[in-house]
Motif scaffolding. Structure first.
Motif, PDB file in Angstrom:
ATOM      1  N   PRO A   1      -0.854  -4.593   3.917  1.00  0.00           N
ATOM      2  CA  PRO A   1      -2.234  -4.338   4.353  1.00  0.00           C
ATOM      3  C   PRO A   1      -2.567  -4.923   5.717  1.00  0.00           C
ATOM      4  O   PRO A   1      -3.269  -4.284   6.517  1.00  0.00           O
TER       5      PRO A   1
ATOM      6  N   SER B   1      -3.248   3.608   2.519  1.00  0.00           N
ATOM      7  CA  SER B   1      -3.326   3.208   3.926  1.00  0.00           C
ATOM      8  C   SER B   1      -3.911   4.301   4.810  1.00  0.00           C
ATOM      9  O   SER B   1      -4.094   4.110   6.011  1.00  0.00           O
TER      10      SER B   1
ATOM     11  N   MET C   1       0.806  -1.216   0.000  1.00  0.00           N
ATOM     12  CA  MET C   1       0.000   0.000   0.000  1.00  0.00           C
ATOM     13  C   MET C   1       0.845   1.276   0.000  1.00  0.00           C
ATOM     14  O   MET C   1       1.862   1.375   0.688  1.00  0.00           O
TER      15      MET C   1
END
Length: 423
Positions: A176, A135, A130
């Motif tokens: 993630p 995020s 990410m």
């Protein structure tokens, strides 16, 4: 809760134009989760209780595994490489778009079989960990796409105007699963990821047994040379200091190639512009891991270590910025390059779009002195570009870590904290 990814838009678009889309990237970066959002049926090739049966079916009649509502997700397809030609055949005979999504965390081993390339049937997407925007750590108030339109004014407040927070984000990375974890637990994930790479993944990718300690030394050496064009001979010499056996350049290449096949390494190609003067341009790739947390974990570093050594932090901050810029650029149909010539003049990142437009970017941790250095470097490089033979830069930007605001200077150079940036 699912966090939308920038690759979601690309996947949706590609499915409208191709029979199959392949999403590749490192383990744990979110490929499967993203693909699941659009799939209507799913085959998990690596599901423990089904993997043996799946392999048998793939060997006898792979078309049986492809039956299901479309788009059909084939997760970790590379476990059974015969699926590639089976998917290609199905796409040809169904004569319809949006049939299959394939995900893979490794390039399949070379079995000696000849596979069709999939040209005209497949589209490829590379997925990375990410970005700070994905995020939620970047406000996304400054759009890379908008900078190509040369706005007269920009103003945004940096969401990460704290050196300790920035150091944490470098070490945690964009995985993630780590985003919502507690501070210490989140930091542990990169170390666990590093352990998995050197102990199993680097050997499993092509079923060649590799020494875990040697893999560790290679990754440590690679970490120290982030953002440079270091040759394999230098990496070999670096490893040999603590290696009892003679190490050849070919062995180092084989190890790094294995890391490349599992998408741990992603080097940056050199940019070759038209210049007014004859300047010898360095054409070697620049060394990068796909995420800065792999580099810090390789060296056993945490946020406090980076804050105490800002030169080292600057090195890995650049890797973070390169990760984000690559994702943002690809969402705009662009790529990121590096420039360096024989005189030592370099540009950290050149975002080049398919239409020929490009932007020049210098990465600086922060502070007025470093920003000025970046600006002067950008101007010097820009003055060398032959605008009779190619476009002039759409923008020049100093991308910073620390700094309260994003703004446009009087000389036209943008100063943008990475905590404000998006695609």
């Amino acid at each position: 809760m699912y966090r939308p990814r920038l690759t979601d838009k690309i996947l949706s678009r590609k499915l409208k134009g191709k029979g199959a889309v392949l999403i590749q990237g490192p383990k744990w970066c979110g490929k499967t989760t993203s693909a699941e959002q659009m799939a209507k049926s799913i085959l998990y090739m690596s599901k423990p209780e089904d993997v043996k049966a799946n392999l048998i079916a793939a060997d006898i009649d792979p078309s049986k595994l492809l039956q299901g509502e479309t788009p059909r997700l084939i997760d970790e397809w590379q476990i059974a490489p015969k699926l590639w030609d089976a998917v290609r055949f199905e796409v040809d005979h169904r004569n319809a778009v949006g049939q299959f999504i394939l995900t893979g965390s490794a390039v399949p081993p070379d079995t000696g079989e000849i596979f069709h390339t999939g040209t005209g049937r497949f589209a490829w997407i590379k997925m990375r960990p990410m970005t700070l925007f994905e995020s939620g750590e970047s406000s996304g108030e400054i759009s890379l796409k908008a900078l190509f339109e040369q706005p007269e004014q920009i103003l945004a407040e940096n969401k990460i105007d704290d050196i300790d927070r920035l150091a944490f984000l470098i070490c945690r990375g964009g995985w993630p699963g780590a985003i919502d974890m507690e501070y210490d637990i989140a930091l542990e994930q990169a170390f666990d990821y590093f352990d998995a790479i050197v102990n199993t993944d680097i050997s499993r990718v092509d079923n060649v047994q590799r020494d875990s300690e040697r893999a560790k030394r290679l990754m440590k050496s690679y970490s120290r040379h982030q953002g440079t064009q270091t040759a394999y001979t230098v990496l070999r010499d670096d490893i040999c200091v603590n290696d009892a056996e003679t190490l050849t350049e070919d062995t180092v290449y084989a190890y790094t190639n294995a890391l490349r096949k599992i998408f741990v390494i992603e080097d940056m190609p050199a940019w070759n512009p038209n210049l007014r003067s004859k300047t010898a341009i360095r054409t070697s790739d620049t060394r990068y891991f796909i995420d800065p947390s792999i580099a810090t974990a390789s060296l056993g570093l945490g946020p406090n270590d980076l804050v105490k050594d800002l030169n080292t932090m600057d090195l890995f901050f650049e890797t973070l910025c390169v990760r984000d810029l690559r994702v943002y650029a690809e969402s705009l149909d662009g790529q990121v390059y590096h420039y360096r010539d024989k005189s030592g003049l370099e540009c950290d990142a050149v975002v080049h779009l398919r239409n020929g437009s490009f932007g020049l970017i210098e990465v600086k941790l922060g502070g007025d002195k470093l920003i000025e250095e970046g600006v002067e470097n950008l101007k010097k490089f820009s003055s060398k570009i032959d605008t009779d033979k190619m476009k002039e830069p759409s923008f020049m930007m100093v991308l910073t870590g620390i700094g309260k605001y994003a703004y446009r200077r009087e000389d036209g150079v943008y100063v943008v904290p990475v905590g404000c940036l998006r695609d």
